[in-house]
Design a protein around this motif. Structure first.
Motif, PDB file in Angstrom:
ATOM      1  N   LEU A  13       3.557 -14.025  -5.057  1.00 38.99           N
ATOM      2  CA  LEU A  13       3.508 -12.569  -5.144  1.00 38.99           C
ATOM      3  C   LEU A  13       3.908 -12.185  -6.554  1.00 38.99           C
ATOM      4  CD1 LEU A  13       3.323  -9.663  -3.980  1.00 38.99           C
ATOM      5  CD2 LEU A  13       5.691  -9.931  -3.221  1.00 38.99           C
ATOM      6  N   SER A  14       3.082 -11.346  -7.174  1.00 41.32           N
ATOM      7  CA  SER A  14       3.392 -10.898  -8.531  1.00 41.32           C
ATOM      8  C   SER A  14       3.043  -9.426  -8.681  1.00 41.32           C
ATOM      9  CB  SER A  14       2.605 -11.723  -9.565  1.00 41.32           C
ATOM     10  OG  SER A  14       1.213 -11.549  -9.362  1.00 41.32           O
ATOM     11  N   GLY A  15       3.673  -8.805  -9.652  1.00 45.37           N
ATOM     12  CA  GLY A  15       3.391  -7.414  -9.969  1.00 45.37           C
ATOM     13  C   GLY A  15       3.257  -7.277 -11.471  1.00 45.37           C
TER      14      GLY A  15
ATOM     15  N   LEU B  97       0.828  -1.207   0.000  1.00 48.98           N
ATOM     16  CA  LEU B  97       0.000   0.000   0.000  1.00 48.98           C
ATOM     17  C   LEU B  97       0.864   1.260   0.000  1.00 48.98           C
ATOM     18  CD1 LEU B  97      -2.757  -1.156   2.489  1.00 48.98           C
ATOM     19  CD2 LEU B  97      -3.101  -0.636   0.066  1.00 48.98           C
ATOM     20  N   GLU B  98       1.907   1.283   0.822  1.00 52.89           N
ATOM     21  CA  GLU B  98       2.800   2.447   0.852  1.00 52.89           C
ATOM     22  C   GLU B  98       3.494   2.648  -0.487  1.00 52.89           C
ATOM     23  OE1 GLU B  98       5.434   1.920   4.203  1.00 52.89           O
ATOM     24  OE2 GLU B  98       4.037   2.970   5.537  1.00 52.89           O
ATOM     25  N   ASN B  99       3.948   1.552  -1.109  1.00 51.52           N
ATOM     26  CA  ASN B  99       4.575   1.663  -2.425  1.00 51.52           C
ATOM     27  C   ASN B  99       3.615   2.286  -3.430  1.00 51.52           C
ATOM     28  OD1 ASN B  99       6.993   0.568  -1.601  1.00 51.52           O
ATOM     29  ND2 ASN B  99       6.627  -1.434  -2.513  1.00 51.52           N
ATOM     30  N   ALA B 100       2.363   1.871  -3.389  1.00 47.84           N
ATOM     31  CA  ALA B 100       1.373   2.427  -4.314  1.00 47.84           C
ATOM     32  C   ALA B 100       1.189   3.921  -4.077  1.00 47.84           C
ATOM     33  CB  ALA B 100       0.043   1.685  -4.175  1.00 47.84           C
ATOM     34  N   ILE B 101       1.157   4.326  -2.817  1.00 45.88           N
ATOM     35  CA  ILE B 101       0.985   5.746  -2.490  1.00 45.88           C
ATOM     36  C   ILE B 101       2.201   6.553  -2.934  1.00 45.88           C
ATOM     37  CG2 ILE B 101       0.833   7.401  -0.579  1.00 45.88           C
ATOM     38  CD1 ILE B 101      -0.822   5.182   0.912  1.00 45.88           C
ATOM     39  N   VAL B 102       3.382   6.080  -2.594  1.00 45.91           N
ATOM     40  CA  VAL B 102       4.612   6.837  -2.830  1.00 45.91           C
ATOM     41  C   VAL B 102       5.043   6.817  -4.294  1.00 45.91           C
ATOM     42  CG1 VAL B 102       7.087   6.913  -2.281  1.00 45.91           C
ATOM     43  CG2 VAL B 102       5.420   6.542  -0.466  1.00 45.91           C
ATOM     44  N   HIS B 103       4.941   5.667  -4.955  1.00 43.74           N
ATOM     45  CA  HIS B 103       5.543   5.506  -6.270  1.00 43.74           C
ATOM     46  C   HIS B 103       4.591   5.637  -7.451  1.00 43.74           C
ATOM     47  CE1 HIS B 103       9.329   4.416  -4.460  1.00 43.74           C
ATOM     48  NE2 HIS B 103       8.707   3.538  -3.691  1.00 43.74           N
ATOM     49  N   SER B 104       3.289   5.654  -7.226  1.00 42.64           N
ATOM     50  CA  SER B 104       2.361   5.685  -8.364  1.00 42.64           C
ATOM     51  C   SER B 104       2.317   7.044  -9.051  1.00 42.64           C
ATOM     52  CB  SER B 104       0.942   5.301  -7.918  1.00 42.64           C
ATOM     53  OG  SER B 104       0.380   6.328  -7.113  1.00 42.64           O
TER      54      SER B 104
ATOM     55  N   ILE C  74      -5.085  -8.006  -3.531  1.00 41.84           N
ATOM     56  CA  ILE C  74      -4.646  -7.198  -4.664  1.00 41.84           C
ATOM     57  C   ILE C  74      -4.568  -5.733  -4.245  1.00 41.84           C
ATOM     58  CG2 ILE C  74      -5.210  -6.464  -7.017  1.00 41.84           C
ATOM     59  CD1 ILE C  74      -6.930  -9.156  -7.099  1.00 41.84           C
ATOM     60  N   VAL C  75      -3.425  -5.104  -4.553  1.00 45.46           N
ATOM     61  CA  VAL C  75      -3.241  -3.673  -4.351  1.00 45.46           C
ATOM     62  C   VAL C  75      -3.092  -3.070  -5.745  1.00 45.46           C
ATOM     63  CG1 VAL C  75      -1.775  -1.862  -3.403  1.00 45.46           C
ATOM     64  CG2 VAL C  75      -2.154  -3.964  -2.101  1.00 45.46           C
TER      65      VAL C  75
ATOM     66  N   ALA D  46      -0.391   0.279 -11.873  1.00 48.90           N
ATOM     67  CA  ALA D  46       0.287  -0.955 -11.471  1.00 48.90           C
ATOM     68  C   ALA D  46      -0.583  -1.738 -10.491  1.00 48.90           C
ATOM     69  CB  ALA D  46       1.635  -0.639 -10.827  1.00 48.90           C
ATOM     70  N   GLU D  47      -0.288  -3.030 -10.407  1.00 55.12           N
ATOM     71  CA  GLU D  47      -1.060  -3.912  -9.537  1.00 55.12           C
ATOM     72  C   GLU D  47      -0.135  -4.977  -8.973  1.00 55.12           C
ATOM     73  OE1 GLU D  47      -5.033  -5.405 -10.818  1.00 55.12           O
ATOM     74  OE2 GLU D  47      -3.939  -7.297 -10.995  1.00 55.12           O
ATOM     75  N   PHE D  48      -0.237  -5.193  -7.680  1.00 55.72           N
ATOM     76  CA  PHE D  48       0.480  -6.276  -7.021  1.00 55.72           C
ATOM     77  C   PHE D  48      -0.554  -7.216  -6.421  1.00 55.72           C
ATOM     78  CE2 PHE D  48       3.717  -3.137  -7.424  1.00 55.72           C
ATOM     79  CZ  PHE D  48       4.880  -3.861  -7.559  1.00 55.72           C
ATOM     80  N   CYS D  49      -0.289  -8.508  -6.549  1.00 56.14           N
ATOM     81  CA  CYS D  49      -1.212  -9.519  -6.030  1.00 56.14           C
ATOM     82  C   CYS D  49      -0.410 -10.566  -5.278  1.00 56.14           C
ATOM     83  CB  CYS D  49      -1.967 -10.174  -7.185  1.00 56.14           C
ATOM     84  SG  CYS D  49      -3.050 -11.529  -6.668  1.00 56.14           S
TER      85      CYS D  49
END
Length: 121
Positions: free
Chosen positions: A96-98, A17-24, A44-45, A105-108
């Motif tokens: 774990l995949s991205g 979740l933090e990666n999505a906030i910071v890097h998206s 899924i994020v 982007a999506e990570f699951c």
């Protein structure tokens, strides 16, 4: 039931979740989706930002490859990292995949249910 170390899985979830906030690079909301499947549960994020470069996609779970060197965010590098996330999920017999999707982007990550683990033994 999903056999897991709840603290470790919480860390993985927070990191994604933090990666999505910071890097998206987006201010749009991030989706956190939980799907119940017969033998596992998927988490899924999904962000709606700039996505991942092809270079990052190839080395996503190697130590130190997912960072944004252009970021001036003081929190950069504070997460546990995708390589450690992958190790934690693998230790739980999960995956774990991205990937990129049409709008970001999506990570699951998946975790097997107790019954699925018992049937493997």
């Amino acid at each position: 039931m999903i056999p897991m170390d709840a603290v470790l899985i919480e860390q993985v979830t927070i990191n994604l979740l933090e990666n999505a906030i910071v890097h998206s690079g987006s201010i749009l909301p991030i989706d956190f989706i939980v799907e119940d499947h017969p033998e596992h549960v998927s988490f899924i994020v999904r962000d709606y930002g700039k996505g991942l470069s092809e270079e990052k996609l190839q080395n996503l779970f190697e130590t130190g490859t997912y960072n944004n060197s252009r970021s001036s965010d003081s929190r950069k590098g504070m997460g546990i990292g995708l390589s450690i996330c992958k190790t934690i999920i693998t230790a739980h017999h999960g995956t774990l995949s991205g990937r990129n999707h049409a709008d970001g982007a999506e990570f699951c990550f998946t975790l097997p249910k107790a019954e699925a683990l018992a049937s493997e033994k």
